[in-house]
Scaffold this active site. Structure first.
Site: not given
Length: 240
Positions: A151-153, A139
């Protein structure tokens, strides 16, 4: 050798959006495809009818990931590529333990590709120089971070790092690269205000659609030299 069957391309999360478009693209080229899916969509039946091998899988546990790998092995003796498209986008939110959010993001974006790359390595090797590929979907937030999706990053940043590690491990037989997209497609429920705001975040001011990603993947699969790199598909968004 000329009569050897084509090795399939494995696409995780192949039932929707970019994964689905990729699967149909390869099938149109008469390239065999294996897709993983978690939930049954009408699109999955469409892929089956088009000739894809569709395997239901639950990547929320390591056991589910490894079980899926064994099913893949039972379906083919070799793989042309693994495209790690399966993803989840979960924000930190009240009422959900932070440890749960982090574990979920790491499971799908780190555990799944890490375990599958190891478990299926033998299917990618043994076919010649640069004859196999692994492509990780990361991403654009890997570069800049995200205050609402920490958390996603972080999980996507770990996947980005794994790209280089696996490139070192698997060369020269297998190339390993990453694609770091920002906005590629809108969701049907996105309203006009959201869409305009999202468009204004990039320098190019458009939503490119799946073809932009498909063209890049076609390039990576045909290259005999490019490995260990991350390719932004973000319309210059980090510069805006």
């Amino acid at each position: 050798m000329g009569n050897a069957p084509q090795r399939p391309i494995l696409i995780t999360g192949g039932g929707r959006r970019i994964g689905l478009a990729l699967a149909h693209h390869f099938l149109t080229l008469r390239q065999p495809v294996i897709v993983s899916y978690r939930n049954e969509y009408p699109s999955i039946e469409g892929l089956r009818q088009a000739g894809a091998t569709c395997i239901q899988a639950d990547f929320s546990t390591d056991e589910g990931i490894l079980r899926f790998a064994e099913t893949v092995k039972s379906n083919t003796r070799g793989l042309r590529a693994i495209i790690h498209n399966a993803s989840a986008w979960q924000a930190e939110k009240p009422g959900t333990p932070l440890s749960e959010t982090l574990a979920c993001m790491m499971q799908i974006h780190v555990h799944a590709p890490y375990l599958l790359n190891h478990a299926l390595e033998e299917l990618l090797r043994g076919h010649g120089h640069a004859a196999g590929d692994i492509i990780h979907f990361t991403d654009y937030v890997v570069e800049r971070g995200s205050d609402k999706h920490i958390a996603y990053a972080a999980s996507k940043a770990a996947l980005d790092n794994m790209t280089r590690s696996f490139a070192r491990k698997l060369a020269p037989e297998v190339k390993v690269n990453a694609i770091a997209p920002s906005l590629i497609l809108f969701n049907e429920e996105d309203d006009a205000e959201y869409r305009q705001k999202a468009l204004n975040k990039s320098l190019m001011k458009i939503v490119p659609g799946e073809k932009e990603v498909i063209d890049l993947i076609d390039y990576l699969l045909t290259s005999c030299y490019v490995t260990g790199r991350s390719f932004g598909v973000d319309g210059g968004r980090p510069l805006n």
